[in-house]
Design a protein around this motif. Structure first.
Motif, PDB file in Angstrom:
ATOM      1  N   LEU A   1     -32.074  33.853 -44.963  1.00 37.47           N
ATOM      2  CA  LEU A   1     -32.425  34.674 -46.080  1.00 37.47           C
ATOM      3  C   LEU A   1     -32.495  33.553 -47.302  1.00 37.47           C
ATOM      4  CD1 LEU A   1     -30.034  37.669 -46.000  1.00 37.47           C
ATOM      5  CD2 LEU A   1     -32.503  37.484 -45.635  1.00 37.47           C
ATOM      6  N   ASN A   2     -33.270  33.355 -48.111  1.00 32.16           N
ATOM      7  CA  ASN A   2     -33.288  32.314 -48.999  1.00 32.16           C
ATOM      8  C   ASN A   2     -33.140  33.144 -50.606  1.00 32.16           C
ATOM      9  OD1 ASN A   2     -35.717  34.034 -49.804  1.00 32.16           O
ATOM     10  ND2 ASN A   2     -37.272  32.219 -49.420  1.00 32.16           N
ATOM     11  N   ARG A   3     -32.993  32.463 -51.620  1.00 30.64           N
ATOM     12  CA  ARG A   3     -32.623  33.117 -52.580  1.00 30.64           C
ATOM     13  C   ARG A   3     -33.296  34.528 -53.107  1.00 30.64           C
ATOM     14  NH1 ARG A   3     -31.058  31.281 -58.296  1.00 30.64           N
ATOM     15  NH2 ARG A   3     -31.905  32.723 -59.627  1.00 30.64           N
ATOM     16  N   ALA A   4     -34.580  34.313 -52.868  1.00 33.48           N
ATOM     17  CA  ALA A   4     -35.385  35.452 -53.280  1.00 33.48           C
ATOM     18  C   ALA A   4     -34.846  36.767 -52.489  1.00 33.48           C
ATOM     19  CB  ALA A   4     -36.916  35.469 -53.367  1.00 33.48           C
ATOM     20  N   ALA A   5     -34.876  36.547 -50.998  1.00 39.58           N
ATOM     21  CA  ALA A   5     -34.498  37.532 -49.942  1.00 39.58           C
ATOM     22  C   ALA A   5     -32.978  38.186 -50.004  1.00 39.58           C
ATOM     23  CB  ALA A   5     -34.567  36.990 -48.621  1.00 39.58           C
TER      24      ALA A   5
ATOM     25  N   LEU B   1     -31.430  38.120 -52.980  1.00 36.28           N
ATOM     26  CA  LEU B   1     -31.443  38.808 -54.270  1.00 36.28           C
ATOM     27  C   LEU B   1     -31.919  40.331 -54.211  1.00 36.28           C
ATOM     28  CD1 LEU B   1     -32.396  36.265 -56.870  1.00 36.28           C
ATOM     29  CD2 LEU B   1     -30.133  37.599 -56.838  1.00 36.28           C
ATOM     30  N   ALA B   2     -32.983  40.294 -53.181  1.00 38.36           N
ATOM     31  CA  ALA B   2     -33.772  41.904 -53.041  1.00 38.36           C
ATOM     32  C   ALA B   2     -32.538  42.414 -52.096  1.00 38.36           C
ATOM     33  CB  ALA B   2     -34.897  41.511 -51.968  1.00 38.36           C
ATOM     34  N   ALA B   3     -31.831  42.045 -51.220  1.00 33.40           N
ATOM     35  CA  ALA B   3     -30.750  42.478 -50.521  1.00 33.40           C
ATOM     36  C   ALA B   3     -29.777  43.112 -51.474  1.00 33.40           C
ATOM     37  CB  ALA B   3     -30.405  41.770 -49.317  1.00 33.40           C
ATOM     38  N   LEU B   4     -29.153  42.137 -52.613  1.00 33.75           N
ATOM     39  CA  LEU B   4     -28.180  42.715 -53.235  1.00 33.75           C
ATOM     40  C   LEU B   4     -28.574  43.846 -54.391  1.00 33.75           C
ATOM     41  CD1 LEU B   4     -26.575  39.203 -54.104  1.00 33.75           C
ATOM     42  CD2 LEU B   4     -25.815  41.050 -52.657  1.00 33.75           C
ATOM     43  N   THR B   5     -30.095  43.603 -54.636  1.00 32.90           N
ATOM     44  CA  THR B   5     -30.399  44.592 -55.467  1.00 32.90           C
ATOM     45  C   THR B   5     -30.592  45.948 -54.954  1.00 32.90           C
ATOM     46  OG1 THR B   5     -31.590  42.888 -56.715  1.00 32.90           O
ATOM     47  CG2 THR B   5     -32.590  45.214 -56.949  1.00 32.90           C
TER      48      THR B   5
ATOM     49  N   ARG C   1     -26.813  37.387 -40.515  1.00 33.29           N
ATOM     50  CA  ARG C   1     -28.042  36.635 -40.941  1.00 33.29           C
ATOM     51  C   ARG C   1     -27.462  35.477 -41.597  1.00 33.29           C
ATOM     52  NH1 ARG C   1     -32.406  40.237 -42.118  1.00 33.29           N
ATOM     53  NH2 ARG C   1     -33.357  38.109 -42.756  1.00 33.29           N
ATOM     54  N   THR C   2     -28.253  34.476 -41.312  1.00 31.73           N
ATOM     55  CA  THR C   2     -27.986  33.018 -41.894  1.00 31.73           C
ATOM     56  C   THR C   2     -28.778  32.995 -43.316  1.00 31.73           C
ATOM     57  OG1 THR C   2     -30.137  32.130 -40.740  1.00 31.73           O
ATOM     58  CG2 THR C   2     -28.070  31.849 -39.726  1.00 31.73           C
ATOM     59  N   VAL C   3     -28.149  32.276 -44.375  1.00 34.55           N
ATOM     60  CA  VAL C   3     -28.531  32.127 -45.494  1.00 34.55           C
ATOM     61  C   VAL C   3     -28.634  30.652 -46.084  1.00 34.55           C
ATOM     62  CG1 VAL C   3     -27.529  34.500 -46.241  1.00 34.55           C
ATOM     63  CG2 VAL C   3     -26.174  32.269 -46.573  1.00 34.55           C
TER      64      VAL C   3
ATOM     65  N   ARG D   1     -26.990  24.156 -53.484  1.00 32.09           N
ATOM     66  CA  ARG D   1     -27.553  24.912 -52.223  1.00 32.09           C
ATOM     67  C   ARG D   1     -26.442  25.378 -51.521  1.00 32.09           C
ATOM     68  NH1 ARG D   1     -32.046  25.454 -49.315  1.00 32.09           N
ATOM     69  NH2 ARG D   1     -33.021  23.751 -50.733  1.00 32.09           N
ATOM     70  N   LEU D   2     -26.246  26.728 -50.931  1.00 32.32           N
ATOM     71  CA  LEU D   2     -25.210  27.287 -50.170  1.00 32.32           C
ATOM     72  C   LEU D   2     -25.919  27.628 -48.904  1.00 32.32           C
ATOM     73  CD1 LEU D   2     -23.185  29.360 -52.897  1.00 32.32           C
ATOM     74  CD2 LEU D   2     -22.627  26.952 -52.119  1.00 32.32           C
TER      75      LEU D   2
END
Length: 303
Positions: A51-55, A57-61, A80-82, A250-251
């Motif tokens: 999961l990158n930033r956009a993915a 944020l979509a999951a959190l939203t 899942r890896t981020v 980066r995290l």
């Protein structure tokens, strides 16, 4: 009447040649039809589970929307890896209270003219206990020795680089003495009546990552709330110039679950407030990067 050998030999010759004559008179076999052209198989699409930033944020939203709508959600996020990139310092160095910006990366100008890239994780364990981030009764705080929060600024944008309109121009290179003199000149003279300081706009902190530390895990690499920092110094005594494209935090790690088996926790103060959502993360790597080129500046591996 006797049969002559000449007549008998001719008869035998005719009988022997009969199969050959029959084969020669067979109609030609039709040419084999060409094999139908087989279409190439479609290319295999490999779906990256990271999961990158956009993915993220979509999951959190989606999790926040489910809470606000009063419906259940079943998103398979555990394991899942981020790899989330958080741009900062886009407009150059900023001041302000570091404690107020806990969990957000900052670019700070040092008195000697250098630059410090820093982020101090926020103690989310205390906020969860106060039901300010997640329901305490469903989070099982006892299983974690620490919960360090990192907030994603501008959670409405999936862009992992500085916006084009916010990129700072390269500052002129000056000496530390000039930097100090300029700072002294910028201080307003003390007036009889103190003017009210302008209100400081803090980034919205409604989406983030909660880096969890197990209570019975190894104590090696633990920060105990200390800031991650990287210092950039100018050349030959000159003040350091910020990167034209800003910087990025980066995290990287792997999502885990809270006590109820879910990787995301959300709370909502009231119907008119945006839900605050955090994802539980086992942090494997934290790094500062150049915002434009992605060049590595420094990194830490807590595990």
């Amino acid at each position: 009447m006797p049969i002559t050998t000449t007549r008998l030999g001719a008869s035998v010759a005719v009988l022997a040649a009969l199969p050959l004559l029959v084969w020669c008179q067979r109609p030609p076999e039709p040419a084999p039809s060409p094999a139908p052209a087989t279409s190439s198989p479609p290319p295999t699409v490999v779906i990256d589970s990271t999961l990158n930033r956009a993915a993220l944020l979509a999951a959190l939203t989606e999790a926040g929307s489910a809470l606000a709508d009063g419906r259940d959600r079943d998103a398979a996020l555990n394991g899942r890896t981020v790899s989330v990139r958080m741009p900062f310092g886009c407009g150059g160095p900023t001041g302000g209270d570091g404690a107020a910006a806990a969990g957000l990366p900052r670019l700070v100008r040092n008195p000697d003219g250098g630059l410090t890239l820093t982020v101090t994780p926020e103690d989310l364990k205390a906020r969860i206990a106060a039901r300010d981030v997640a329901p305490a009764e469903k989070t099982s705080l006892d299983q974690w020795d620490a919960i360090e929060g990192f907030w994603i600024a501008r959670p409405w944008s999936g862009l992992d680089a500085c916006p084009a309109g916010a990129v700072a121009a390269t500052a002129p290179v000056t000496t530390p003495e000039a930097v100090k003199a300029e700072a002294d000149r910028s201080k307003p003279a003390k007036a009889a009546v103190e003017a009210a300081p302008p209100a400081q706009i803090m980034p919205e902190r409604t989406a983030g990552l909660a880096a969890v530390v197990e209570a019975d895990g190894s104590r090696l690499g633990r920060r105990q709330g200390q800031a991650y920092a990287h210092v950039i110094r100018g050349e030959k005594g000159a003040a350091a110039s910020p990167a034209p494209g800003g910087y990025a935090l980066r995290l990287e790690g792997r999502l885990t679950t809270f006590a109820d088996g879910r990787a995301v926790k959300c709370v909502q103060r009231d119907l008119e407030s945006r839900p605050v959502c955090v994802a539980a993360l086992r942090l494997d790597r934290l790094a500062f990067e150049d915002g434009a080129t992605g060049a590595l500046l420094s990194e830490w591996r807590p595990r």
